[in-house]
Design a protein around this motif. Structure first.
Motif, mmCIF file in Angstrom:
data_model
loop_
_atom_site.group_PDB
_atom_site.id
_atom_site.type_symbol
_atom_site.label_atom_id
_atom_site.label_comp_id
_atom_site.label_asym_id
_atom_site.label_seq_id
_atom_site.Cartn_x
_atom_site.Cartn_y
_atom_site.Cartn_z
ATOM 1 N N ARG A 37 12.647 35.204 -22.265
ATOM 2 C CA ARG A 37 14.059 34.841 -22.229
ATOM 3 C C ARG A 37 14.694 35.204 -20.891
ATOM 4 N NH1 ARG A 37 19.347 36.843 -25.149
ATOM 5 N NH2 ARG A 37 20.635 35.171 -24.358
ATOM 6 N N TYR A 89 15.359 51.219 -29.477
ATOM 7 C CA TYR A 89 16.241 50.053 -29.500
ATOM 8 C C TYR A 89 17.374 50.193 -30.515
ATOM 9 C CZ TYR A 89 17.891 45.273 -29.677
ATOM 10 O OH TYR A 89 18.680 44.161 -29.640
ATOM 11 N N ARG A 119 19.089 41.573 -26.382
ATOM 12 C CA ARG A 119 18.325 41.080 -27.535
ATOM 13 C C ARG A 119 16.863 40.806 -27.170
ATOM 14 N NH1 ARG A 119 21.145 42.051 -32.095
ATOM 15 N NH2 ARG A 119 23.159 41.057 -32.115
ATOM 16 N N GLY A 125 20.733 48.198 -30.203
ATOM 17 C CA GLY A 125 20.938 47.071 -31.108
ATOM 18 C C GLY A 125 22.236 47.194 -31.882
ATOM 19 N N ARG A 184 13.442 44.085 -27.054
ATOM 20 C CA ARG A 184 12.834 44.767 -28.202
ATOM 21 C C ARG A 184 11.354 44.401 -28.262
ATOM 22 N NH1 ARG A 184 14.053 43.264 -34.091
ATOM 23 N NH2 ARG A 184 12.758 44.778 -35.153
ATOM 24 N N PHE A 226 24.048 40.107 -24.192
ATOM 25 C CA PHE A 226 23.106 39.293 -24.961
ATOM 26 C C PHE A 226 21.676 39.413 -24.429
ATOM 27 C CE2 PHE A 226 26.840 36.374 -26.142
ATOM 28 C CZ PHE A 226 27.132 37.140 -27.258
ATOM 29 N N ASP A 227 21.504 39.800 -23.171
ATOM 30 C CA ASP A 227 20.165 40.011 -22.617
ATOM 31 C C ASP A 227 19.440 41.147 -23.335
ATOM 32 O OD1 ASP A 227 20.728 38.027 -20.809
ATOM 33 O OD2 ASP A 227 21.041 39.383 -19.104
ATOM 34 N N VAL A 238 25.064 46.301 -29.537
ATOM 35 C CA VAL A 238 25.143 44.850 -29.332
ATOM 36 C C VAL A 238 25.738 44.186 -30.571
ATOM 37 C CG1 VAL A 238 23.787 42.745 -28.980
ATOM 38 C CG2 VAL A 238 23.251 44.790 -27.665
ATOM 39 N N ASP A 239 25.349 44.643 -31.748
ATOM 40 C CA ASP A 239 25.925 44.099 -32.980
ATOM 41 C C ASP A 239 27.436 44.318 -33.020
ATOM 42 O OD1 ASP A 239 23.448 43.252 -33.829
ATOM 43 O OD2 ASP A 239 23.118 44.960 -35.181
#
Length: 121
Positions: A9, A22, A82, A26, A85, A79-80, A29-30
């Motif tokens: 990605r 992570y 994501r 995570g 992980r 978003f990067d 980010v959520d």
């Protein structure tokens, strides 16, 4: 323990994090994503308006800061995160050394070799 591996990605090598490392990133980010959704639900329907809010920017920078503190690497957008992980990727290809795109992948996306092949075609 982070591993330095290729991310499809992000199209570059980054530090991949195991699930324990992570988890706080995570969650951050959520929180960022949910806050953006709440802003849009509350009538600010244009993405540009939601992205410019200082409170949302602070949540995104917090998530990016957690990753930078853990790895020393700076990413451009929350978003990067994501894509860092390690559990999302499979083992490294035995021919090109890039990770398989998923743990279930049968072919390497980078070189096209079959995962079970003993010698290159």
């Amino acid at each position: 323990m982070p591993e330095y591996r290729y991310s499809y990605r992000l199209k570059r090598k980054v530090w991949m994090l195991d699930d324990a490392d992570y988890a706080p990133i995570g969650a951050a980010v959520d929180n960022y994503v949910n806050a953006r959704k709440d802003v849009r639900r509350n009538g600010e329907t244009r993405l540009g308006v939601a992205a410019e809010r200082d409170d949302l920017a602070a949540l995104g920078q917090y998530a990016l800061g957690l990753y930078e503190d853990k790895t020393g690497l700076v990413l451009a957008h929350p978003f990067d995160l994501r894509a860092v992980r390690a559990a999302l990727y499979g083992p490294d290809c035995q021919f090109c050394s890039k990770p398989l795109r998923t743990p279930q992948a049968k072919l390497c996306a980078a070189c096209g070799e079959d995962r079970a092949t003993e010698t290159p075609r």
